[in-house]
Scaffold this motif. Structure first.
Motif, PDB file in Angstrom:
ATOM      1  N   MET A   1       0.841  -1.210   0.000  1.00 25.26           N
ATOM      2  CA  MET A   1       0.000   0.000   0.000  1.00 25.26           C
ATOM      3  C   MET A   1       0.871   1.253   0.000  1.00 25.26           C
ATOM      4  O   MET A   1       0.671   2.167  -0.796  1.00 25.26           O
ATOM      5  CB  MET A   1      -0.890  -0.036   1.238  1.00 25.26           C
ATOM      6  N   PHE A   3       3.851   1.406  -0.941  1.00 24.69           N
ATOM      7  CA  PHE A   3       4.551   1.417  -2.221  1.00 24.69           C
ATOM      8  C   PHE A   3       3.711   2.077  -3.303  1.00 24.69           C
ATOM      9  O   PHE A   3       4.173   2.934  -4.048  1.00 24.69           O
ATOM     10  CB  PHE A   3       4.902  -0.029  -2.598  1.00 24.69           C
ATOM     11  N   SER A   4       2.435   1.673  -3.335  1.00 25.43           N
ATOM     12  CA  SER A   4       1.574   2.198  -4.390  1.00 25.43           C
ATOM     13  C   SER A   4       1.324   3.693  -4.201  1.00 25.43           C
ATOM     14  O   SER A   4       1.268   4.448  -5.166  1.00 25.43           O
ATOM     15  CB  SER A   4       0.256   1.436  -4.444  1.00 25.43           C
ATOM     16  N   LEU A   7       4.492   5.474  -5.269  1.00 26.06           N
ATOM     17  CA  LEU A   7       4.592   5.436  -6.727  1.00 26.06           C
ATOM     18  C   LEU A   7       3.630   6.441  -7.351  1.00 26.06           C
ATOM     19  O   LEU A   7       3.987   7.193  -8.250  1.00 26.06           O
ATOM     20  CB  LEU A   7       4.279   4.017  -7.210  1.00 26.06           C
TER      21      LEU A   7
ATOM     22  N   LEU B  27      -1.409   2.053 -12.721  1.00 26.29           N
ATOM     23  CA  LEU B  27      -0.088   1.451 -12.551  1.00 26.29           C
ATOM     24  C   LEU B  27       0.231   1.219 -11.081  1.00 26.29           C
ATOM     25  O   LEU B  27       0.728   0.166 -10.693  1.00 26.29           O
ATOM     26  CB  LEU B  27       0.957   2.365 -13.192  1.00 26.29           C
ATOM     27  N   SER B  28      -0.106   2.204 -10.265  1.00 26.53           N
ATOM     28  CA  SER B  28       0.245   2.066  -8.854  1.00 26.53           C
ATOM     29  C   SER B  28      -0.627   1.019  -8.161  1.00 26.53           C
ATOM     30  O   SER B  28      -0.146   0.280  -7.309  1.00 26.53           O
ATOM     31  CB  SER B  28       0.160   3.412  -8.145  1.00 26.53           C
ATOM     32  N   ALA B  31       0.836  -2.253  -9.311  1.00 32.83           N
ATOM     33  CA  ALA B  31       2.115  -2.523  -8.657  1.00 32.83           C
ATOM     34  C   ALA B  31       1.903  -2.839  -7.184  1.00 32.83           C
ATOM     35  O   ALA B  31       2.519  -3.745  -6.635  1.00 32.83           O
ATOM     36  CB  ALA B  31       3.043  -1.334  -8.831  1.00 32.83           C
ATOM     37  N   GLY B  32       1.007  -2.102  -6.556  1.00 34.58           N
ATOM     38  CA  GLY B  32       0.713  -2.309  -5.145  1.00 34.58           C
ATOM     39  C   GLY B  32       0.187  -3.716  -4.898  1.00 34.58           C
ATOM     40  O   GLY B  32       0.654  -4.432  -4.010  1.00 34.58           O
ATOM     41  N   VAL B  35       2.964  -6.320  -5.427  1.00 38.10           N
ATOM     42  CA  VAL B  35       3.892  -6.401  -4.313  1.00 38.10           C
ATOM     43  C   VAL B  35       3.230  -7.106  -3.134  1.00 38.10           C
ATOM     44  O   VAL B  35       3.838  -7.936  -2.454  1.00 38.10           O
ATOM     45  CB  VAL B  35       4.379  -4.989  -3.914  1.00 38.10           C
ATOM     46  N   PHE B 155       8.847  -4.299 -12.117  1.00 37.24           N
ATOM     47  CA  PHE B 155       8.790  -2.839 -12.227  1.00 37.24           C
ATOM     48  C   PHE B 155      10.217  -2.316 -12.236  1.00 37.24           C
ATOM     49  O   PHE B 155      11.010  -2.666 -11.352  1.00 37.24           O
ATOM     50  CB  PHE B 155       7.993  -2.285 -11.034  1.00 37.24           C
TER      51      PHE B 155
END
Lengths: 267, 255
Positions: A1, A3-4, A7, B27-28, B31-32, B35, B155
């Motif tokens: 979370m 991380f997103s 980003l 994208l986030s 990616a989230g 991960v 990524f």
């Protein structure tokens, strides 16, 4: 979370800092205001109609000096006595589209209308096509009050005989169709005769045409980046050269019924 | 100080920004999730699962000591002998000061294939210029890290490098035409334009030993030398005035 979110934040900031895509620095993709000279000339002519005193400022060679150009615009906006501003060429340094766009954005902040004459740097690469689209014809003329302003492309070195530079047909047409409501004239250009840009084989012929204009006051030019007040041909016609904007000055001309006054104003 | 932009720029900027913000959200989130999924599994398993030795030669497989290194699944494989001249990937790039669209191929090298050199041929259609122009670009990329996100996604948080773009057309020059007096009348080249860029990539690893091993989507922000020079001399010039967006796809072939 986490991380997103990070980003997303990075990407958002990155996207905010960009304004668009660029296909090529020399592409001519331009959707902004076009034919600026013609639109501004209409404003100048209607605002100055019937006036017997015309006051205008000249700036020149603003290429890659955006800070100084902004300061010049601010200095000119502080005045409330000028009718219009004339830019005697070299908006762009390398002829790139974005240079024209940036300069146009700055000049558009002027409270008074302005006209831009083509300079040799404006002709580089696809610059001349952008100038044509953004500002219009290379040679143009307008009447402010009773003064006819004839603005000429004199960058012969750039056109390599693909254009008539200077365009005598245009000059002769202007002479023959001199408007009835005008009694004086001013000739403006970027490079003056006997500079390396000018087609010096026709310098005297050019001067003969210039001198013939009714009530010729003076000529004004840029290109040299230094202030000059020259009687180039020894015939009494003064060429005033405006400094580049980095030197933080502009020329101020007042044309009255009795003659004209010229002043170099620093800002 | 607030700068006033011309209306066309505002319109385009607003449209592009909204597209990118949507893309960024997508994208986030992706990616989230990846991960998160990755956190549930043993990264060592992922590493071994995805390691598919190629037909020619085999990867130098070393068990990875730490988890962080395992996140980078990239392995540079060499073809034997003359096959090294075969390009390792193909690319398509939109915009970026190298034409409307550019197509090309390149080679990767380095222990993890973190270096890439590309040769791209692009075009600038007549509707965006005075006439049709071809462009040619030599591009050097550096991609230091790759973060594995789940079984098939990675990524790459930073790509950077530079490229030089050449454009066709008689109005451009590398060396000034002889008609100009002196050696440096203008002192610049209009035909060759160096750019620097930074960007990111998202790579999808395909299963099997097909021709295409993985597909990367990338975006970049680039600026050219003349604009950087202008920015250095002008406080009023915003970074957003000289930085431009581009995007593309890379197909990793065979290895």
């Amino acid at each position: 979370m986490k991380f997103s979110i990070t980003l997303f934040a990075i990407l958002s900031v990155a996207f905010m800092t960009t304004s668009c895509v660029e296909y090529h620095p020399y592409d001519t993709r331009y959707d902004g205001e076009k034919d600026v000279n013609r639109l501004n000339i209409a404003r100048i002519e209607s605002a100055c109609a019937g006036k017997r005193t015309i006051k205008f400022a000249v700036i020149s060679d603003t290429q890659r000096w955006y800070d100084e150009t902004e300061e010049a615009v601010k200095a000119l906006n502080r005045r409330n006595d000028i009718d219009f501003v004339m830019h005697t060429g070299d908006l762009a340094d390398f002829g790139m589209k974005n240079e024209f766009v940036r300069q146009h954005d700055i000049l558009n902040r002027l409270r008074v209308p302005y006209v831009v004459i083509i300079g040799n740097h404006d002709c580089l690469a696809t610059g001349q096509f952008i100038y044509k689209e953004m500002f219009g014809d290379f040679n143009f003329a307008f009447t402010a009050g009773d003064v006819r302003f004839i603005c000429l492309n004199t960058n012969a070195l750039e056109f390599d005989h693909t254009e008539s530079v200077p365009n005598f047909e245009f000059i002769e047409d202007e002479f023959e169709n001199f408007p009835e409501n005008a009694s004086k004239s001013v000739i403006a250009m970027h490079a003056k005769p006997y500079t390396e840009q000018f087609d010096n084989g026709v310098a005297r012929l050019f001067q003969a045409h210039v001198k013939a204009f009714p009530g010729l006051q003076f000529c004004v030019n840029g290109h040299g980046h230094t202030y000059h007040e020259d009687d180039l041909f020894g015939d009494g016609v003064i060429y005033y050269e405006c400094e580049n904007v980095a030197k933080r000055s502009y020329l101020l001309f007042t044309i009255t019924e009795d003659g004209y006054e010229e002043e170099k104003v620093e800002f | 100080m607030k700068r006033r932009k011309s209306s066309f720029k505002q319109g385009v900027a607003a449209r592009i920004r909204s597209c990118f913000i949507l893309a960024a959200i997508g994208l986030s989130v992706l990616a989230g999730d990846a991960v998160y999924a990755h956190g549930q599994k043993d990264s060592l398993n992922i590493q071994t699962e995805n390691h598919q030795p190629g037909q020619f030669g085999s990867p130098v497989d070393k068990p990875h000591e730490n988890r962080l290194r395992n996140l980078d699944r990239r392995v540079h494989l060499r073809y034997p002998g003359w096959r090294n001249i075969v390009p390792t990937h193909a690319k398509v790039q939109y915009a970026g000061g190298m034409g409307f669209m550019s197509f090309g191929a390149g080679w990767d090298y380095g222990r993890k294939g973190q270096w890439e050199t590309d040769f791209l041929i692009g075009f600038l259609p007549k509707r965006y210029s005075d006439k049709f122009h071809m462009t040619f670009t030599i591009k050097q990329n550096y991609i230091p890290w790759s973060i594995s996100c789940g079984k098939s996604l990675a990524f790459e948080p930073l790509t950077c490098g530079m490229y030089i773009n050449y454009i066709s057309g008689e109005e451009f020059w590398v060396r000034e035409p002889d008609r100009y007096p002196g050696a440096k009348y203008y002192g610049f080249t209009s035909r060759a334009r160096p750019h620097v860029f930074v960007g990111e990539r998202l790579t999808y690893y395909l299963r099997g030993n097909g021709l295409v091993r993985n597909i990367s989507l990338f975006y970049e922000f680039s600026a050219n030398d003349l604009d950087i020079m202008a920015k250095c001399g002008n406080k009023s010039l915003a970074l957003s005035d000289i930085i431009f967006f581009s995007a593309g796809i890379k197909l990793q072939m065979m290895r």
